[in-house]
Design an enzyme around this catalytic site. Structure first.
Site, mmCIF file in Angstrom:
data_model
loop_
_atom_site.group_PDB
_atom_site.id
_atom_site.type_symbol
_atom_site.label_atom_id
_atom_site.label_comp_id
_atom_site.label_asym_id
_atom_site.label_seq_id
_atom_site.Cartn_x
_atom_site.Cartn_y
_atom_site.Cartn_z
ATOM 1 N N CYS A 11 34.627 50.126 -5.990
ATOM 2 C CA CYS A 11 35.894 50.409 -5.302
ATOM 3 C C CYS A 11 36.859 50.956 -6.352
ATOM 4 O O CYS A 11 36.431 51.446 -7.401
ATOM 5 C CB CYS A 11 36.421 49.168 -4.587
ATOM 6 S SG CYS A 11 36.815 47.780 -5.672
ATOM 7 N N ASN A 14 38.163 47.224 -8.625
ATOM 8 C CA ASN A 14 37.129 46.210 -8.890
ATOM 9 C C ASN A 14 37.719 44.797 -8.964
ATOM 10 O O ASN A 14 37.251 43.960 -9.739
ATOM 11 C CB ASN A 14 36.345 46.549 -10.172
ATOM 12 C CG ASN A 14 35.059 45.733 -10.369
ATOM 13 O OD1 ASN A 14 34.693 45.412 -11.492
ATOM 14 N ND2 ASN A 14 34.381 45.367 -9.304
ATOM 15 N N CYS A 16 39.135 43.597 -5.615
ATOM 16 C CA CYS A 16 39.161 43.147 -4.212
ATOM 17 C C CYS A 16 37.836 43.441 -3.502
ATOM 18 O O CYS A 16 37.010 42.548 -3.314
ATOM 19 C CB CYS A 16 40.314 43.798 -3.446
ATOM 20 S SG CYS A 16 41.952 43.325 -4.033
ATOM 21 N N ARG A 17 37.628 44.705 -3.099
ATOM 22 C CA ARG A 17 36.497 45.015 -2.227
ATOM 23 C C ARG A 17 35.139 44.916 -2.901
ATOM 24 O O ARG A 17 34.220 44.271 -2.368
ATOM 25 C CB ARG A 17 36.678 46.424 -1.619
ATOM 26 C CG ARG A 17 37.838 46.509 -0.651
ATOM 27 C CD ARG A 17 38.204 47.955 -0.358
ATOM 28 N NE ARG A 17 38.758 48.615 -1.531
ATOM 29 C CZ ARG A 17 39.070 49.890 -1.613
ATOM 30 N NH1 ARG A 17 38.872 50.671 -0.562
ATOM 31 N NH2 ARG A 17 39.592 50.398 -2.715
ATOM 32 N N SER A 18 34.968 45.557 -4.055
ATOM 33 C CA SER A 18 33.602 45.582 -4.629
ATOM 34 C C SER A 18 33.143 44.233 -5.183
ATOM 35 O O SER A 18 31.959 43.893 -5.016
ATOM 36 C CB SER A 18 33.417 46.721 -5.634
ATOM 37 O OG SER A 18 34.276 46.601 -6.735
ATOM 38 N N ASP A 129 41.442 49.423 1.725
ATOM 39 C CA ASP A 129 41.974 48.734 0.550
ATOM 40 C C ASP A 129 42.942 47.638 1.014
ATOM 41 O O ASP A 129 43.949 47.932 1.639
ATOM 42 C CB ASP A 129 42.708 49.788 -0.291
ATOM 43 C CG ASP A 129 43.278 49.209 -1.562
ATOM 44 O OD1 ASP A 129 43.249 47.978 -1.735
ATOM 45 O OD2 ASP A 129 43.759 50.012 -2.380
#
Ligand code: 4NP
Length: 160
Positions: A11, A14, A16-18, A129
């Site tokens: 993401c 690095n 939050c999402r990934s 995001d």
């Protein structure tokens, strides 16, 4: 022993999402007894959060689902394109940035979008995001990742 299959989630930051995708995928893979066949990591296209644990809001939302996120943020490197078998990005901006870093035609083909594995989110073409969102943003991301990671595992199973 056969080499394990290596997955990298990417993401922007690095944090939050990934790293959440990494945690969700670890769980999905473990639930099928395949932890020794699949290696999982995550990275960001932006290096400004280098060394940090995931955002406390994401750690808290993940923890409520039984996931302990301990990844430390790092930026994607050119070496990752050779090291990993599949690189899965969260949105179109990540795709463009990762594609620009890809060193060869062969490594271009390793890049996939998480949305390709959605089964329950027909109105979404990316993992949004959550950084500037409230609690629901983090829950939505985790719902999407849980959906997609199950599909992703089914897709790579024949390759293991
Ligand atoms: P991520 O979220 O890409 O899911 O880790 C973000 C984290 C940090 C920033 C943006 C998005 N930031 O602008 O610092």
């Amino acid at each position: 022993m056969k080499k394990s299959y290596k997955l990298l989630f990417v993401c922007l930051g690095n944090i939050c999402r990934s790293p959440a995708a990494e945690g969700v995928m670890r769980r999905v893979v473990a639930d099928e007894g395949l932890s020794d066949r699949v290696e999982i990591d995550s990275a960001g296209t932006y290096g400004g959060h280098r060394g940090q644990l995931p955002d406390p809001r994401m750690r808290s939302a993940a923890s409520a689902r039984g996931l302990n996120l301990t990844h430390r943020s790092r930026q994607i490197t050119e070496g990752d394109f050779l090291e990993f078998d599949r690189i899965v990005v969260m949105d179109d901006m990540n795709y463009e940035n990762v594609f620009c870093l890809s060193p060869t035609r062969e490594t271009d083909l390793k890049i996939f979008r998480m949305r390709d594995y959605f089964t329950r989110f027909p109105d979404w073409s990316y993992v949004p995001d959550p950084y500037y969102e409230g609690h629901e943003g983090f829950e939505l991301v985790l719902d999407m990742l849980e959906d997609a990671c199950h599909t992703l595992l089914q897709e790579i199973k024949p390759l293991l």
